[in-house]
Write an enzyme that holds these catalytic residues in place. Structure first.
Site, PDB file in Angstrom:
ATOM      1  CG  ASN A   9      20.118 -11.264 -35.292  1.00  0.00           C
ATOM      2  OD1 ASN A   9      19.882 -11.367 -36.651  1.00  0.00           O
ATOM      3  ND2 ASN A   9      18.950 -11.212 -34.453  1.00  0.00           N
ATOM      4  CD1 TRP A  10      25.531  -9.099 -38.756  1.00  0.00           C
ATOM      5  CD2 TRP A  10      25.704  -9.224 -41.049  1.00  0.00           C
ATOM      6  NE1 TRP A  10      26.702  -9.356 -39.159  1.00  0.00           N
ATOM      7  CE2 TRP A  10      26.822  -9.354 -40.410  1.00  0.00           C
ATOM      8  CE3 TRP A  10      25.284  -9.095 -42.445  1.00  0.00           C
ATOM      9  CZ2 TRP A  10      28.077  -9.631 -41.522  1.00  0.00           C
ATOM     10  CZ3 TRP A  10      26.522  -9.515 -43.371  1.00  0.00           C
ATOM     11  CH2 TRP A  10      27.626  -9.484 -42.566  1.00  0.00           C
ATOM     12  CE  LYS A  11      18.675  -7.265 -33.492  1.00  0.00           C
ATOM     13  NZ  LYS A  11      17.776  -6.763 -32.463  1.00  0.00           N
ATOM     14  CG  HIS A  95      15.343 -12.570 -32.482  1.00  0.00           C
ATOM     15  ND1 HIS A  95      14.424 -11.396 -32.333  1.00  0.00           N
ATOM     16  CD2 HIS A  95      16.581 -12.545 -32.184  1.00  0.00           C
ATOM     17  CE1 HIS A  95      15.448 -10.414 -31.952  1.00  0.00           C
ATOM     18  NE2 HIS A  95      16.583 -11.282 -31.900  1.00  0.00           N
ATOM     19  CD  GLU A 163      18.652 -12.896 -28.203  1.00  0.00           C
ATOM     20  OE1 GLU A 163      19.621 -12.240 -28.275  1.00  0.00           O
ATOM     21  OE2 GLU A 163      17.664 -12.694 -28.875  1.00  0.00           O
ATOM     22  CB  SER A 201      22.002  -4.335 -24.728  1.00  0.00           C
ATOM     23  OG  SER A 201      20.509  -3.981 -25.209  1.00  0.00           O
ATOM     24  N   GLY A 222      23.236  -8.483 -31.453  1.00  0.00           N
ATOM     25  CA  GLY A 222      22.424  -7.765 -32.450  1.00  0.00           C
ATOM     26  C   GLY A 222      23.215  -6.341 -33.047  1.00  0.00           C
TER      27      GLY A 222
HETATM   28  C1  PEP Z   1      19.504  -9.636 -30.919  1.00  0.00           C
HETATM   29  O1  PEP Z   1      18.935  -9.323 -31.956  1.00  0.00           O
HETATM   30  O2  PEP Z   1      19.111 -10.865 -30.649  1.00  0.00           O
HETATM   31  C2  PEP Z   1      20.006  -8.801 -30.006  1.00  0.00           C
HETATM   32  C3  PEP Z   1      20.271  -9.373 -28.687  1.00  0.00           C
HETATM   33  O3  PEP Z   1      20.082  -7.337 -30.104  1.00  0.00           O
HETATM   34  P1  PEP Z   1      20.710  -6.288 -29.255  1.00  0.00           P
HETATM   35  O4  PEP Z   1      22.247  -6.709 -29.272  1.00  0.00           O
HETATM   36  O5  PEP Z   1      20.601  -5.299 -30.300  1.00  0.00           O
HETATM   37  O6  PEP Z   1      20.175  -6.095 -28.277  1.00  0.00           O
END
Ligand code: PEP
Length: 249
Positions: A9-11, A95, A163, A201, A222
């Protein structure tokens, strides 16, 4: 048998040239990897370009990070399932950042899940309790709401991402005990055909430990997914470990 998966997920990251380089680097590195499905979810503005790059090898799938539930109409700024379906196979729905910053509630998430399925997309449904002190049952409630009116025989057409919100973007994954507990509870809801991912994370330090757990089919990544080297290492480790351990029946 459920497929082991790694989803990026590049956000809201990457400008055009970054997206091009990242997608090309990932495509080339993933080409020799067998036994896992890799999905990249870029910002919607780059969906077409990233999809064209990734399709050249055919190994990496593409997903959108969000969509509206209506197929078309006067909904300024939104993208519809019909726009996504020719380009991508997946769409992330619910999300925690959408829930927190864009006021998406369980009703909207459910509408989006049903619309995704109706139009031939596979929703990656995100659920997770808000605080470290919140019960896992909060995530299960979100999941049940998200699945309202979805017939059980369509559960094979969805992916669930657990998540815990308190672990997202914090640099520290939830404990293995906690993750496994949540996975088991989610499995009780969705049955055996739905891939269940962990997100929060995820990085290269603990990817092997996560992959060793048969309850965890995949990871949603992410921050570490916009660093090509980290994301590629995560995919390589997932493939190497899962090819020995497999996913739980
Ligand atoms: C996400 O965006 O779904 C996510 C898990 O982010 P990160 O890995 O940065 O915690």
């Amino acid at each position: 048998m459920r497929r082991p998966m790694v989803v990026a997920n590049w956000k809201m990251n990457t400008r055009a040239s970054d997206a091009y380089i990242l997608a090309t680097t990932i495509r080339n590195a993933i080409a020799p990897i067998e036994g896992i499905e890799v999905v990249v979810c870029p910002p919607s503005i780059w969906l077409g370009e990233v999809s064209d790059i990734l399709k050249k090898d055919g190994k990496v799938n593409v997903g959108a990070q969000n969509m509206f539930y209506e197929a078309e109409g006067a909904f300024t700024g939104e993208i519809s399932p019909l726009m996504i379906v020719d380009i991508a196979k997946y769409v992330i729905i619910g999300h925690s950042e959408r829930r927190a910053y864009f006021y998406e509630n369980d009703f909207i998430v459910n509408e989006k899940v049903l619309a995704a399925i109706k139009h031939g997309l596979t929703p990656i449904i995100c659920v997770g309790e808000k605080h470290k002190s919140s019960p896992i049952s909060d995530a299960i409630k979100q999941l049940n709401e998200a699945l309202t009116h979805l017939p059980k025989n369509r559960f094979k057409d969805i992916v669930v991402a657990y998540e815990p919100v308190w672990a997202i973007n914090k640099g520290k994954v939830a404990s293995m005990d906690h993750i496994v507990k949540a996975m088991i509870k989610i499995r009780e809801v969705v049955g055996r055909d739905t891939p269940i991912l962990y997100g929060g994370s995820v990085n290269t330090d603990h990817i092997t430990d996560l992959a060793k757990r048969p309850e965890i089919d995949g990871v949603l990544v992410g921050s570490a997914s916009i660093r090509a080297a980290s994301f590629i290492k995560i995919c390589q480790e997932w493939a190497a470990t899962k090819s020995f351990k497999g996913c739980a029946a």
